[in-house]
Design a protein around this motif. Structure first.
Motif, short mmCIF file in Angstrom:
data_model
loop_
_atom_site.label_atom_id
_atom_site.label_comp_id
_atom_site.label_asym_id
_atom_site.label_seq_id
_atom_site.Cartn_x
_atom_site.Cartn_y
_atom_site.Cartn_z
N VAL A 24 -5.17 -2.11 -7.25
CA VAL A 24 -6.01 -1.94 -6.06
C VAL A 24 -7.41 -2.49 -6.33
O VAL A 24 -8.20 -1.90 -7.07
N LYS A 26 -9.79 -3.29 -4.03
CA LYS A 26 -10.79 -3.10 -2.95
C LYS A 26 -12.17 -2.91 -3.55
O LYS A 26 -12.31 -2.23 -4.58
N ASN A 47 -7.77 -2.63 1.21
CA ASN A 47 -7.69 -1.72 2.36
C ASN A 47 -8.56 -2.12 3.54
O ASN A 47 -8.61 -1.40 4.53
N ILE A 68 -3.14 -1.83 2.07
CA ILE A 68 -2.82 -0.42 1.82
C ILE A 68 -3.63 0.53 2.69
O ILE A 68 -3.42 1.74 2.66
N MET A 152 5.51 5.25 2.28
CA MET A 152 4.27 5.31 1.50
C MET A 152 3.56 6.61 1.85
O MET A 152 3.69 7.12 2.97
N MET A 154 -0.05 9.32 0.60
CA MET A 154 -1.18 9.69 -0.27
C MET A 154 -1.26 11.19 -0.37
O MET A 154 -1.32 11.88 0.66
N MET A 196 -1.60 7.18 -7.53
CA MET A 196 -2.85 6.44 -7.72
C MET A 196 -3.34 6.72 -9.15
O MET A 196 -2.62 7.30 -9.94
N SER A 197 -4.57 6.32 -9.46
CA SER A 197 -5.04 6.46 -10.85
C SER A 197 -4.86 7.87 -11.40
O SER A 197 -4.44 8.04 -12.54
N ARG A 212 -0.08 2.54 -6.79
CA ARG A 212 -1.27 1.80 -6.34
C ARG A 212 -2.46 2.28 -7.15
O ARG A 212 -2.99 3.36 -6.93
N VAL A 213 -2.84 1.48 -8.14
CA VAL A 213 -3.83 1.94 -9.11
C VAL A 213 -5.08 1.07 -9.06
O VAL A 213 -5.01 -0.14 -9.25
N GLY A 214 -6.22 1.70 -8.79
CA GLY A 214 -7.48 0.97 -8.70
C GLY A 214 -8.42 1.27 -9.85
O GLY A 214 -8.55 0.49 -10.79
N SER A 215 -9.06 2.44 -9.81
CA SER A 215 -10.12 2.72 -10.78
C SER A 215 -9.64 2.73 -12.23
O SER A 215 -10.40 2.38 -13.13
N ARG A 221 -15.36 2.85 -8.44
CA ARG A 221 -15.93 2.10 -7.31
C ARG A 221 -17.22 2.77 -6.87
O ARG A 221 -17.37 3.97 -6.93
#
Ligand SMILES: *Cc1c(COP(=O)(O)O)cnc(C)c1O
Length: 224
Positions: A24, A26, A47, A68, A152, A154, A196-197, A212-215, A221
């Motif tokens: 992710v 974003k 996103n 997403i 999907m 959250m 997620m993370s 869905r992994v971002g940080s 962020r």
């Protein structure tokens, strides 16, 4: 290797085969995305429509972007030929618009049905009854330009991991229910995007096929 590359390699080696990693990206810069790209990563999550429009012309063609976030119907046309999958589909109307725009471009868009599994009212998503109604009205059979790939969701933003696990179990139950009832002979309905993370390990234990992994890849962020 820099941190982003290391994080990607570490994550990939620690998740089971068959679980897809969506990085992710974003709010992150093109250079950060390229760090992941250089170690072979290709699937990225964004996103916001505006960010997709701005960043992706600057990036290689073989990047596969998953939308997403919550997608407004009037913005579908801007991303329909830039993204590989629209994960957060949360209304019958949006399904119709995606189908229409995909038809105009002569493509078939992969989509996931987003379910509301969290306690927060602010999160988006269908209730199971709404999806059943859509299925039973038969409109999906008419939509030749979308491919429903799965579900999907959250989880609630909380430290209570039992709560999170319960919500992931619910999403997996919805997936199993829909697959058995409507998709039993359709192999492409095979994705459960959750985790997620902070909770992807629990999600995988509960049957996630797509995290869905971002940080945990790109660092914290500053905004959204
Ligand atoms: C931002 C976001 C993520 C990634 O969150 P992290 O906690 O940074 O891993 C995953 N899914 C959705 C829908 C998001 O908006």
């Amino acid at each position: 290797m820099n941190d982003i590359a290391l994080n990607i390699e570490h994550l990939k080696s620690s998740i089971p085969e068959g679980v897809t990693l969506v990085a992710v990206s974003k709010t992150k810069a093109v250079e950060d995305i390229m760090e992941a790209y250089r170690v072979g990563h290709r699937i990225f999550g964004e996103n916001r429509v505006q960010e997709i429009i701005e960043k992706y012309p600057l990036l290689p063609d073989d990047l596969r972007i998953h939308m997403i976030g919550h997608l407004q119907t009037n913005k579908v046309k801007y991303i329909i030929d830039r993204v590989k999958m629209i994960e957060g589909v949360d209304s019958a109307r949006l399904l119709g618009i995606i189908n229409r725009e995909a038809e105009k471009r002569d493509l078939v868009m992969d989509v996931l049905l987003q379910f509301h599994i969290a306690e927060e009212e602010t999160k988006y998503g269908f209730a199971l009854e709404e999806v059943q109604e859509i299925q039973e009205n038969g409109i999906l059979d008419e939509y030749q330009n979308i491919c429903i790939r799965g579900v999907m969701g959250m989880a609630t933003f909380t430290d209570d991991l039992d709560q999170v696990r319960k919500e992931f179990k619910a999403l997996k139950r919805y997936f199993d229910f829909l697959r058995n009832k409507y998709y039993s002979d359709i192999d492409t309905f095979n994705q459960v995007s959750m985790g997620m993370s902070g909770d992807f390990r629990i999600a995988i234990e509960e049957g996630s096929t797509m995290i869905r992994v971002g940080s945990a890849i790109f660092g914290p962020r500053i905004k959204h």
